[in-house]
Motif scaffolding. Structure first.
Motif, PDB file in Angstrom:
ATOM      1  N   UNK A 228       1.181  -1.049   0.125  1.00 56.37           N
ATOM      2  CA  UNK A 228       0.342  -0.207  -0.147  1.00 56.37           C
ATOM      3  C   UNK A 228       1.169   1.579  -0.294  1.00 56.37           C
ATOM      4  N   UNK A 229       2.022   1.404   0.929  1.00 56.03           N
ATOM      5  CA  UNK A 229       3.372   2.409   1.728  1.00 56.03           C
ATOM      6  C   UNK A 229       3.474   2.635  -0.909  1.00 56.03           C
ATOM      7  N   UNK A 230       3.812   1.631  -0.970  1.00 52.52           N
ATOM      8  CA  UNK A 230       4.607   1.633  -2.009  1.00 52.52           C
ATOM      9  C   UNK A 230       3.339   2.153  -3.494  1.00 52.52           C
ATOM     10  N   UNK A 231       2.784   1.940  -3.096  1.00 51.61           N
ATOM     11  CA  UNK A 231       1.507   2.436  -4.051  1.00 51.61           C
ATOM     12  C   UNK A 231       1.331   4.195  -3.958  1.00 51.61           C
ATOM     13  N   UNK A 232       1.028   3.920  -2.797  1.00 51.93           N
ATOM     14  CA  UNK A 232       1.292   5.971  -2.485  1.00 51.93           C
ATOM     15  C   UNK A 232       1.753   6.419  -3.249  1.00 51.93           C
ATOM     16  N   UNK A 233       3.773   5.788  -2.747  1.00 57.84           N
ATOM     17  CA  UNK A 233       4.295   6.396  -3.270  1.00 57.84           C
ATOM     18  C   UNK A 233       4.785   6.693  -4.810  1.00 57.84           C
ATOM     19  N   UNK A 234       3.752   5.931  -5.359  1.00 57.64           N
ATOM     20  CA  UNK A 234       3.997   6.064  -7.073  1.00 57.64           C
ATOM     21  C   UNK A 234       3.497   6.690  -7.661  1.00 57.64           C
ATOM     22  N   UNK A 235       2.415   7.069  -6.208  1.00 61.16           N
ATOM     23  CA  UNK A 235       1.457   8.528  -6.689  1.00 61.16           C
ATOM     24  C   UNK A 235      -0.040   7.244  -7.263  1.00 61.16           C
ATOM     25  N   UNK A 236      -0.226   6.427  -7.089  1.00 55.61           N
ATOM     26  CA  UNK A 236      -1.658   5.339  -7.434  1.00 55.61           C
ATOM     27  C   UNK A 236      -2.996   6.235  -6.832  1.00 55.61           C
ATOM     28  N   UNK A 237      -3.768   6.320  -7.245  1.00 55.28           N
ATOM     29  CA  UNK A 237      -5.165   6.645  -6.944  1.00 55.28           C
ATOM     30  C   UNK A 237      -6.477   5.386  -6.769  1.00 55.28           C
ATOM     31  N   UNK A 238      -6.494   5.557  -5.468  1.00 49.51           N
ATOM     32  CA  UNK A 238      -7.707   4.336  -5.317  1.00 49.51           C
ATOM     33  C   UNK A 238      -8.878   4.656  -5.661  1.00 49.51           C
ATOM     34  N   UNK A 239      -9.682   3.344  -5.911  1.00 48.14           N
ATOM     35  CA  UNK A 239     -10.576   3.243  -6.321  1.00 48.14           C
ATOM     36  C   UNK A 239     -10.951   2.776  -4.415  1.00 48.14           C
ATOM     37  N   UNK A 240     -12.803   3.258  -5.146  1.00 50.95           N
ATOM     38  CA  UNK A 240     -12.861   2.395  -3.740  1.00 50.95           C
ATOM     39  C   UNK A 240     -13.413   1.474  -2.945  1.00 50.95           C
TER      40      UNK A 240
END
Length: 385
Positions: A228-240
């Motif tokens: 999850x932290x890696x996705x946040x660092x990569x700027x990933x836009x989370x779906x609901x």
């Protein structure tokens, strides 16, 4: 107090400090027996020219007195003799010397004949000193010298010569006294060393436990939060849906920290499914199960019941709150599970008898909804408040 690996056992140390000199041990007993044999051999050789029966009777009485004192002393456990006992054994030892000296007729007198009795006096008074009664032993030595002079007068021997026969015991008593003075603080020092060793062992165990818990939490963080932290660092836009899953991951990590008593794969999976179904789950652990002798068995019981309750509300598809708490140590109830689903409320309590019970001691399966709809309320229901 429990002992740690490599740490001396408390009971063993207490036995050691209670008798620092090994008095009463097999080695000391054998040495005293060997001395008794030597006593009889030397006396038999030195007094072989004595013909009077009363002399031999007196010498035998002296030996019996010495042997009795030796047996009494070595059977005493502890570093100090009681004052009455110390006075009694010292007086008996001096009496043994006096009886032995008085039994030696002047006609066949030889200095060697006094050596066994004087040696016995020296050894027994040294044992009294090692048992912490230095004053009594020195008073006994002085009394023995005075009585030796008197027996010299009574038997016609020069009093100075008779007193001189006891002189060689004093250097031995000096050494015994110095040794006892140096060793007296040793029990307290040994107990302090034991306390320090146990404290260091406890501190080391706590440090190892903390390190193990830290490593466990880091592994969990790496397994669950790193993606999850890696996705946040990569700027990933989370779906609901992804955001909901992230919240579930965060909740699981919080549970593992604040409620370790509930932490097991079965409970974690059941909590995940319940939260995914919209159930509000709160897990708390205040440590009561850590202090129970059968805490492991109780954990299995409470975890199994929690999984059952979570599965039931998940499959029911209703909005509910499930609160599972392990109580603080010392409480009558060690754990509780409360299920609140609107009109349906259940409470399961676990006591030290190892079962889920209601307020009257019976299993809890009743609902508040029964009462509210006019039906008889089961006696084991815990009413909603």
């Amino acid at each position: 107090m429990s002992s740690f690996p490599g740490t001396p056992n408390s009971h063993e140390l207490d036995d050691l400090t209670a008798n620092l000199f090994g008095l009463g041990s097999a080695t000391v007993n054998r040495a005293l027996v060997a001395f008794g044999v030597a006593y009889l051999v030397v006396l038999g050789v030195a007094a072989r020219e004595i013909r009077q029966p009363w002399s031999w009777f007196g010498l035998a009485c002296g030996f019996v007195l010495f042997a009795t004192v030796a047996v009494v002393i070595v059977r005493q456990r502890g570093n100090r003799l009681g004052v009455p006992l110390a006075v009694a054994v010292t007086a008996t030892t001096v009496a043994g010397l006096a009886v032995s000296y008085l039994s030696l007729p002047l006609a066949t007198y030889a200095t060697l004949q006094t050596t066994p009795a004087t040696s016995a006096l020296t050894i027994l008074l040294a044992l009294v000193i090692l048992h912490g009664r230095t004053v009594a032993a020195w008073a006994g030595a002085a009394a023995a010298t005075a009585l030796a002079m008197l027996t010299g007068v009574a038997t016609g021997l020069d009093p100075v010569i008779a007193a001189g026969n006891t002189m060689f015991c004093y250097p031995v008593l000096v050494v015994a006294t110095l040794f006892a003075v140096m060793v007296t603080p040793m029990p307290a020092r040994m107990r302090e060393l034991r306390r320090q060793a146990l404290a260091e062992a406890a501190e080391g165990a706590a440090a190892r436990a903390a390190a193990a818990e830290r490593d466990l939490q880091l592994r969990r963080l790496d397994e669950r939060a790193r993606p999850v932290l890696r996705q946040i660092a990569d700027g990933h836009e989370f779906t609901p849906a992804e955001a909901a899953e992230v919240r579930l991951v965060e909740a699981r990590l919080r549970d593992s920290i604040r409620a370790p008593g509930w932490d097991c794969p079965e409970v974690a999976d059941a909590v995940w499914r319940a939260r995914s179904a919209g159930v509000n789950v709160r897990l708390l652990d205040d440590g009561a199960l850590d202090d129970l002798a059968d805490g492991g068995a109780m954990r299995r019981d409470v975890r199994t019941r929690l999984v059952e309750e979570l599965t039931a509300v998940s499959e029911a598809g209703v909005m509910a709150t499930v609160t599972a708490r392990i109580s603080p140590p010392g409480r009558d109830l060690v754990a509780t599970i409360v299920v609140d689903a609107g009109d349906d409320r259940r409470r399961v309590e676990f006591n030290d008898e190892h079962r889920g019970v209601g307020g009257d001691g019976s299993p809890v399966d009743a609902t508040a909804g029964d009462r509210e709809h006019g039906q008889p309320r089961p006696r084991n229901e815990i009413p909603r408040r």
